[in-house]
Design a protein around this motif. Structure first.
Motif, PDB file in Angstrom:
ATOM      1  N   ASP A 123      48.952  41.139  45.997  1.00  0.00           N
ATOM      2  CA  ASP A 123      48.333  42.292  46.821  1.00  0.00           C
ATOM      3  C   ASP A 123      46.609  42.020  46.998  1.00  0.00           C
ATOM      4  O   ASP A 123      46.077  42.245  47.855  1.00  0.00           O
ATOM      5  N   VAL A 124      46.217  41.670  45.573  1.00  0.00           N
ATOM      6  CA  VAL A 124      44.721  41.379  45.531  1.00  0.00           C
ATOM      7  C   VAL A 124      44.289  40.228  46.562  1.00  0.00           C
ATOM      8  O   VAL A 124      43.405  40.173  47.316  1.00  0.00           O
ATOM      9  N   VAL A 125      45.120  39.310  46.462  1.00  0.00           N
ATOM     10  CA  VAL A 125      44.823  38.057  47.547  1.00  0.00           C
ATOM     11  C   VAL A 125      44.911  38.499  48.691  1.00  0.00           C
ATOM     12  O   VAL A 125      44.166  38.143  49.403  1.00  0.00           O
ATOM     13  N   GLN A 126      45.730  39.334  49.284  1.00  0.00           N
ATOM     14  CA  GLN A 126      45.764  39.755  50.551  1.00  0.00           C
ATOM     15  C   GLN A 126      44.610  40.628  50.750  1.00  0.00           C
ATOM     16  O   GLN A 126      44.140  40.366  51.952  1.00  0.00           O
ATOM     17  N   HIS A 127      43.998  41.538  49.921  1.00  0.00           N
ATOM     18  CA  HIS A 127      42.755  42.319  50.343  1.00  0.00           C
ATOM     19  C   HIS A 127      41.481  41.199  50.212  1.00  0.00           C
ATOM     20  O   HIS A 127      40.685  41.543  50.967  1.00  0.00           O
ATOM     21  N   MET A 128      41.494  40.322  49.519  1.00  0.00           N
ATOM     22  CA  MET A 128      40.273  39.418  49.046  1.00  0.00           C
ATOM     23  C   MET A 128      40.249  38.378  50.196  1.00  0.00           C
ATOM     24  O   MET A 128      39.073  37.934  50.507  1.00  0.00           O
ATOM     25  N   ASP A 129      41.245  37.746  50.618  1.00  0.00           N
ATOM     26  CA  ASP A 129      41.331  36.736  51.695  1.00  0.00           C
ATOM     27  C   ASP A 129      40.968  37.465  53.087  1.00  0.00           C
ATOM     28  O   ASP A 129      41.755  38.053  53.803  1.00  0.00           O
ATOM     29  N   PRO A 130      39.919  36.848  53.828  1.00  0.00           N
ATOM     30  CA  PRO A 130      39.936  37.509  55.091  1.00  0.00           C
ATOM     31  C   PRO A 130      40.752  37.138  56.164  1.00  0.00           C
ATOM     32  O   PRO A 130      40.894  37.888  56.846  1.00  0.00           O
ATOM     33  N   ARG A 131      41.561  36.111  55.899  1.00  0.00           N
ATOM     34  CA  ARG A 131      42.499  35.659  56.915  1.00  0.00           C
ATOM     35  C   ARG A 131      43.791  36.692  56.792  1.00  0.00           C
ATOM     36  O   ARG A 131      44.754  36.975  57.694  1.00  0.00           O
ATOM     37  N   GLU A 150      40.466  43.635  36.875  1.00  0.00           N
ATOM     38  CA  GLU A 150      41.603  44.138  35.803  1.00  0.00           C
ATOM     39  C   GLU A 150      42.582  43.294  36.279  1.00  0.00           C
ATOM     40  O   GLU A 150      43.524  42.587  35.551  1.00  0.00           O
ATOM     41  N   VAL A 151      43.121  43.441  37.610  1.00  0.00           N
ATOM     42  CA  VAL A 151      44.348  42.514  37.975  1.00  0.00           C
ATOM     43  C   VAL A 151      43.941  41.183  38.003  1.00  0.00           C
ATOM     44  O   VAL A 151      44.872  40.232  37.632  1.00  0.00           O
ATOM     45  N   LEU A 152      42.786  40.703  38.583  1.00  0.00           N
ATOM     46  CA  LEU A 152      42.451  39.143  38.580  1.00  0.00           C
ATOM     47  C   LEU A 152      42.617  38.473  37.181  1.00  0.00           C
ATOM     48  O   LEU A 152      43.108  37.603  37.015  1.00  0.00           O
ATOM     49  N   ARG A 153      41.999  39.238  36.121  1.00  0.00           N
ATOM     50  CA  ARG A 153      42.123  38.900  34.714  1.00  0.00           C
ATOM     51  C   ARG A 153      43.230  38.681  34.079  1.00  0.00           C
ATOM     52  O   ARG A 153      43.597  37.892  33.381  1.00  0.00           O
ATOM     53  N   ASN A 154      44.302  39.718  34.553  1.00  0.00           N
ATOM     54  CA  ASN A 154      45.700  39.661  34.120  1.00  0.00           C
ATOM     55  C   ASN A 154      46.599  38.613  34.626  1.00  0.00           C
ATOM     56  O   ASN A 154      47.802  38.518  34.222  1.00  0.00           O
ATOM     57  N   SER A 155      45.929  38.054  35.530  1.00  0.00           N
ATOM     58  CA  SER A 155      47.025  37.049  36.275  1.00  0.00           C
ATOM     59  C   SER A 155      47.082  35.852  35.446  1.00  0.00           C
ATOM     60  O   SER A 155      46.136  35.535  34.737  1.00  0.00           O
ATOM     61  N   THR A 156      48.068  34.824  35.861  1.00  0.00           N
ATOM     62  CA  THR A 156      48.376  33.835  35.162  1.00  0.00           C
ATOM     63  C   THR A 156      47.630  32.722  35.924  1.00  0.00           C
ATOM     64  O   THR A 156      47.431  32.639  37.099  1.00  0.00           O
ATOM     65  N   ALA A 157      47.488  31.468  35.222  1.00  0.00           N
ATOM     66  CA  ALA A 157      46.860  30.176  35.859  1.00  0.00           C
ATOM     67  C   ALA A 157      47.761  29.759  36.885  1.00  0.00           C
ATOM     68  O   ALA A 157      47.067  29.291  37.934  1.00  0.00           O
ATOM     69  N   LYS A 158      49.106  29.717  36.633  1.00  0.00           N
ATOM     70  CA  LYS A 158      49.884  29.348  37.969  1.00  0.00           C
ATOM     71  C   LYS A 158      49.618  30.259  39.232  1.00  0.00           C
ATOM     72  O   LYS A 158      49.903  29.657  40.219  1.00  0.00           O
ATOM     73  N   GLU A 159      49.281  31.272  39.274  1.00  0.00           N
ATOM     74  CA  GLU A 159      49.052  32.340  40.345  1.00  0.00           C
ATOM     75  C   GLU A 159      47.828  31.974  41.131  1.00  0.00           C
ATOM     76  O   GLU A 159      47.707  32.427  42.220  1.00  0.00           O
TER      77      GLU A 159
END
Length: 452
Positions: A97-105, A157-166
């Motif tokens: 969800d955060v990726v969708q929000h941060m990615d301009p595309r 907080e969401v970005l920090r709790n993510s894993t390296a694979k994500e």
């Protein structure tokens, strides 16, 4: 019985609630400290700021409707208010969800509305956007963060709790941006009831403290061309902006620092919250003063937190200033309310006069006509009796008397009766009283103080 010595009296001690109490933890100038949880952060950081381009609201808009809507739901005409609520059995935000929000595309499909804990970031971002497109009017909305606890999360907080694979390739760029801006994601929408105010950026700039303004500019010329930072730089950096403002603040004389952290901070806080203060000064005076004072103190701490901590009198001065301003606003609101009541009393008086005139015109002529007929008959009989006993000694000149036409005719058909006229009078009177009560409702205590 001897009086009790003063040293033995147990006086109640009430601690003054506010930023000076133990445990107060304002956010740093940029970024976050160890605490990233939105729920705990809002206990001492109640304000969120959002830069946006306003659109005209519907004339039927009210506080129960969304003020901001996430892109995913805004573009969906079939969306309902239930769809804007966060998921019950899932986290408010996931990494995707955060990726969708941060990615301009992909931002058009984001389920979030973004905001920031930092008033300085909102000002900095608004000037950058204005420089890119000067024709677009921008405003800064001040939002109540505590009203959004169940639908908000800090982006970092969401970005920090993510894993390296994500992680995506832009992960650390997003992380840096979200950290600097103290970014918050709000799921679905921001209700209008959670928005304190919305102020155009052109109205905010004249109220900035002096360290935001170039040293060569006049103190009363606070506009885009007088700002101390270069907002037109293609690679503007918020961290560099913060450092520049702090350096300018700490280089200024101590008297100017004190003015910027007291009167200057209160001036900017009132610039952000003036519409809200005017609406709540009468009914919720102490809460209104507390809210403005807390925002002013957060503004005062921003350029040099350690310097403000060393000067503990700043919080007391801010409270006193806001209290005085609040009293002035409250008195002005009370005077306006009293003037409105007097105006409504005048309206009621005019309605009474119009109704009395209506009653006179439509009821008085009928009674006058009947009494005039009786008087005319008696006068004719008297004159006839006198004419038989009198001797005419001089010629009589005929006299023509103009008599109103309504005296020669009986009551016209269709005229309202006295009952209808009195009913109209009473209806007008009670309507005026009802209008006056609507204006003064909720202000009985203030008016009782005013009249006693």
């Amino acid at each position: 019985m001897s009086p009790t010595p003063a040293s033995f009296l147990q006086l109640p001690v009430t601690p003054v609630a506010g930023p000076q109490t133990p445990g107060f933890s304002a956010l740093p100038q940029y970024g976050f400290a160890a605490d990233l949880d939105f729920t705990s952060l809002v206990l001492q950081n109640q304000f969120l700021f959002r830069v946006y381009a306003p659109k005209p609201l519907s004339p039927f808009f009210d506080s129960t409707e969304p003020f901001f809507i996430a892109p995913r739901f805004k573009n969906n005409p079939d969306c309902s208010l239930d769809d804007l609520e966060p998921p019950r059995d899932a986290p408010i935000a996931t990494y995707n969800d955060v990726v969708q929000h941060m990615d301009p595309r992909q931002k058009h499909s984001s389920p979030y509305v973004s905001a920031s804990f930092s008033f300085a970031w909102a000002i900095w971002e608004a000037t950058r956007r204005h420089n890119r497109n000067p024709n677009v009017e921008l405003e800064i909305a001040v939002i109540d963060a505590r009203a959004l606890v169940k639908r908000s999360v800090t982006t970092i907080e969401v970005l920090r709790n993510s894993t390296a694979k994500e992680h995506y390739s832009s992960h650390w760029d997003w992380y840096s941006r979200a950290s600097e801006a103290q970014d918050v994601l709000i799921y679905g929408h921001v209700p209008a009831s959670a928005v304190f105010s919305s102020i155009p950026i052109m109205s905010v700039l004249p109220k900035l403290p002096s360290y935001f303004v170039s040293s060569g500019s006049p103190s009363d010329d606070k506009h885009f061309n007088s700002l101390a930072w270069d907002f037109s730089a293609p690679r503007a950096d918020f961290q560099q902006f913060c450092q520049q403002m702090s350096d300018q603040f700490l280089r200024s004389p101590s008297e100017l620092r004190l003015r910027d952290t007291t009167a200057g901070a209160v001036h900017l806080a009132m610039g952000f919250l003036r519409p809200w203060m005017q609406r709540h000064a009468l009914k919720e005076f102490h809460d209104a003063v507390r809210l403005v004072a807390e925002l002013a103190y957060l503004i005062a701490r921003w350029p040099g937190q350690w310097w403000v901590r060393e000067h503990t009198e700043i919080w007391d001065l801010i409270q006193a200033m806001v209290h005085v301003i609040g009293e002035e606003v409250r008195d002005a609101q009370r005077v306006n309310a009293l003037n409105e009541v007097k105006r409504l009393e005048g309206v009621v008086s005019e309605l009474q006069l119009l109704t009395e005139e209506y009653v006179y015109v439509h009821t008085r002529p009928n009674s006058t006509a009947s009494s005039s007929d009786e008087v005319s008959d008696s006068d004719d009989e008297l004159m006839a009796s006198k004419s038989t006993h009198s001797v005419q000694t001089s010629p009589i000149t005929p006299i023509t008397m103009s008599v109103p036409s309504f005296l020669h005719h009986g009551p016209r058909r269709g005229e309202p009766s006295k009952i209808e006229a009195v009913s109209c009078l009473l209806s007008s009177f009670f309507f005026g009283v009802f209008a006056a009560l609507v204006v003064v409702s909720g202000q009985q205590r203030e008016f009782s103080v005013e009249f006693t």
